[in-house]
Design a protein around this motif. Structure first.
Motif, PDB file in Angstrom:
ATOM      1  N   PHE A  10       4.507  -5.349   6.780  1.00 31.30           N
ATOM      2  CA  PHE A  10       4.881  -4.044   6.270  1.00 31.30           C
ATOM      3  C   PHE A  10       5.750  -4.227   5.032  1.00 31.30           C
ATOM      4  O   PHE A  10       6.969  -4.304   5.125  1.00 31.30           O
ATOM      5  CB  PHE A  10       5.612  -3.242   7.334  1.00 31.30           C
ATOM      6  N   CYS A  27       1.627   0.605  -1.272  1.00 32.54           N
ATOM      7  CA  CYS A  27       1.789  -0.053   0.019  1.00 32.54           C
ATOM      8  C   CYS A  27       1.064  -1.391  -0.034  1.00 32.54           C
ATOM      9  O   CYS A  27      -0.102  -1.448  -0.451  1.00 32.54           O
ATOM     10  CB  CYS A  27       1.210   0.828   1.128  1.00 32.54           C
ATOM     11  N   ASN A  29       0.782  -3.343   2.742  1.00 32.19           N
ATOM     12  CA  ASN A  29       0.310  -3.681   4.084  1.00 32.19           C
ATOM     13  C   ASN A  29      -1.218  -3.664   4.053  1.00 32.19           C
ATOM     14  O   ASN A  29      -1.836  -2.609   3.914  1.00 32.19           O
ATOM     15  CB  ASN A  29       0.837  -2.673   5.101  1.00 32.19           C
ATOM     16  N   SER A  32      -3.281  -1.004   5.958  1.00 35.11           N
ATOM     17  CA  SER A  32      -3.141   0.429   5.671  1.00 35.11           C
ATOM     18  C   SER A  32      -4.325   0.917   4.846  1.00 35.11           C
ATOM     19  O   SER A  32      -4.857   0.192   4.006  1.00 35.11           O
ATOM     20  CB  SER A  32      -1.838   0.684   4.908  1.00 35.11           C
ATOM     21  N   GLN A  33      -4.702   2.168   5.068  1.00 37.38           N
ATOM     22  CA  GLN A  33      -5.826   2.732   4.322  1.00 37.38           C
ATOM     23  C   GLN A  33      -5.497   2.945   2.852  1.00 37.38           C
ATOM     24  O   GLN A  33      -6.398   3.107   2.021  1.00 37.38           O
ATOM     25  CB  GLN A  33      -6.253   4.064   4.947  1.00 37.38           C
ATOM     26  N   TYR A  35      -3.657   0.681   1.094  1.00 39.35           N
ATOM     27  CA  TYR A  35      -3.205  -0.622   0.613  1.00 39.35           C
ATOM     28  C   TYR A  35      -3.555  -0.801  -0.870  1.00 39.35           C
ATOM     29  O   TYR A  35      -4.692  -0.641  -1.297  1.00 39.35           O
ATOM     30  CB  TYR A  35      -3.866  -1.717   1.431  1.00 39.35           C
ATOM     31  N   CYS A  53       3.419   3.489   4.614  1.00 35.40           N
ATOM     32  CA  CYS A  53       2.109   2.859   4.783  1.00 35.40           C
ATOM     33  C   CYS A  53       1.288   3.472   5.913  1.00 35.40           C
ATOM     34  O   CYS A  53       0.099   3.185   6.042  1.00 35.40           O
ATOM     35  CB  CYS A  53       2.279   1.358   5.008  1.00 35.40           C
ATOM     36  N   THR A  54       1.915   4.292   6.752  1.00 35.12           N
ATOM     37  CA  THR A  54       1.179   4.966   7.825  1.00 35.12           C
ATOM     38  C   THR A  54       0.584   6.281   7.343  1.00 35.12           C
ATOM     39  O   THR A  54      -0.605   6.555   7.526  1.00 35.12           O
ATOM     40  CB  THR A  54       2.102   5.223   9.030  1.00 35.12           C
ATOM     41  N   CYS A  56       0.752   7.276   4.079  1.00 33.86           N
ATOM     42  CA  CYS A  56       0.372   7.096   2.673  1.00 33.86           C
ATOM     43  C   CYS A  56       1.044   8.111   1.750  1.00 33.86           C
ATOM     44  O   CYS A  56       0.602   8.322   0.620  1.00 33.86           O
ATOM     45  CB  CYS A  56      -1.153   7.138   2.486  1.00 33.86           C
ATOM     46  N   SER A 335       6.736   0.971   8.623  1.00 37.81           N
ATOM     47  CA  SER A 335       5.678   1.377   7.717  1.00 37.81           C
ATOM     48  C   SER A 335       6.200   1.859   6.386  1.00 37.81           C
ATOM     49  O   SER A 335       5.438   2.243   5.526  1.00 37.81           O
ATOM     50  CB  SER A 335       4.845   2.490   8.363  1.00 37.81           C
TER      51      SER A 335
END
Length: 380
Positions: A10, A27, A29, A32-33, A35, A53-54, A56, A335
């Motif tokens: 993270f 992000c 990570n 993550s969608q 990223y 990151c969760t 966004c 996140s």
């Protein structure tokens, strides 16, 4: 020498500055969608924002719980926003716990026709165990982004932190790590693991154990168990001409009132924690401020004033007290972080910053020879 481990999961990365001066953040990570997708910081926090990151979403660091920014504007652990004006040239305890005490020094000025001071946090005096850490903004006339206005000292000795992103100072015996998140004027500070026992320790100081004063030899002390004390990010910022015009600060070229903007994370605070910010982390705390008004004010200055930056004598002080044994666990922001890689040092097994039997009268930092930490690390 302490090892440095780079967290790979993270992590947030601030990479680019747009033509408007706003940072672009992403992000990092890989799960993550969003990223690697660059997003621009909002206008109200153009140079200090984060990506969750969760979700966004981009968020301002000064709008998160634990924030202390502007004319001090706090976001409590309960999520409630409030202002605490205090008084210029005085020190106030913002967090006081049996193992941790943080004072803030306020600077300010009184505008024409005002009945109170405009105030900002100029410096912090942080005490954990028997150690002291100073973080402050230097007095600056005309602000220059290329000049470092950040001052640091540890146990009364000034620190030299190379002006490079990710330059790192580590003090394994204190569990302390300081990392630059920008080339100048911004650092993260972390005491990731405080551990001590309830038994007196009369072990003599070893020649192989780093120490800065004979007073830190561990002799007949009482302590408590504390794990994961705190992490903070500190930025030195000026009062801009635009801010001065909007708020009638009447800032002149002689002093731009450089100050700190801060975001704290606390781990395992006791249920006795107090202070302007600290009390808001107690379970069941009910804020006395008027929620919903444009500027909710936290009063009670007399309860929080300290006689000096490194004194623990405010009326609500808990430093050195015997804890109840209960702790408040604040989950780490897995996140979302501080727009730079999160670093985790490996703390040496002999570390034990113990609490004294009574509240110490800790001297403020003195300008002495430059203190070199046990390791200075530059990360790529």
């Amino acid at each position: 020498m302490a090892a440095v481990v780079l967290s790979t999961v993270f992590v947030l990365l601030a990479a680019l500055v747009s033509k408007t001066g706003a940072w672009s953040v992403s992000c990092s990570n890989p799960y993550s969608q969003c990223y690697g997708q660059l997003q621009t910081c909002p206008a109200n926090c153009a140079q200090w924002c984060e990506v969750d990151c969760t979700t966004c979403n981009v968020q301002c660091a000064c709008d998160k719980p634990g924030a202390v920014c502007q004319d001090p504007r706090f976001i409590g652990g309960d999520g409630v926003m409030f202002y605490f004006h205090g008084e210029k040239d005085k020190d106030f305890c913002i967090v006081s716990d049996p193992a941790l005490h943080i004072n803030a020094h306020f600077i300010g000025k009184r505008g024409s026709g005002m009945t109170r001071d405009f105030t900002w946090v100029q410096s912090l005096g942080i005490m954990f165990g028997s150690r002291t850490l100073y973080i402050g903004a230097q007095t600056v006339g005309t602000w220059d982004n290329h000049v470092d206005a950040l001052s640091l000292s540890f146990d009364g000795q000034p620190l030299l932190l190379p002006p490079r992103v990710n330059a790192t100072l580590e003090f394994p015996d204190a569990g302390l790590q300081i990392v630059r998140v920008e080339g100048k004027n911004a650092v993260t500070v972390e005491v990731p693991h405080l551990h001590s026992t309830n038994q007196p320790d009369t072990t003599p100081c070893s020649s192989s154990t780093p120490r800065f004063s004979s007073s830190f030899c561990r002799i007949q002390i009482r302590a408590m168990q504390v794990k994961g004390s705190f992490k903070l990010e500190a930025h030195v910022v000026p009062i801009t001409k635009q801010e001065s015009r909007i708020h009638n600060y009447d800032i002149t070229a002689e002093n731009c009132f450089a100050h700190l903007e801060l975001n704290f994370q606390f781990f395992n605070l006791s249920t006795e924690v107090n202070g302007i910010l600290g009390q808001t982390y107690v379970p069941g705390y009910k804020s006395p401020v008027k929620v919903g008004v444009p500027m909710p004010i936290m009063g009670g200055d007399e309860s929080y004033v300290s006689s000096a930056l490194f004194q623990t004598d405010c009326a609500v002080s808990k430093f050195g007290a015997t804890p109840s044994g209960q702790t408040i666990r604040q989950a780490a922001s897995a996140s979302c972080g501080n727009a730079r890689p999160l670093l985790s040092p490996l703390i040496s097994s002999h570390f034990a910053p113990f609490l004294p039997l009574s509240k110490p009268a800790i001297r403020p930092p003195r300008v002495q020879s430059m203190l070199l930490p046990s390791s200075v690390v530059d990360l790529p």
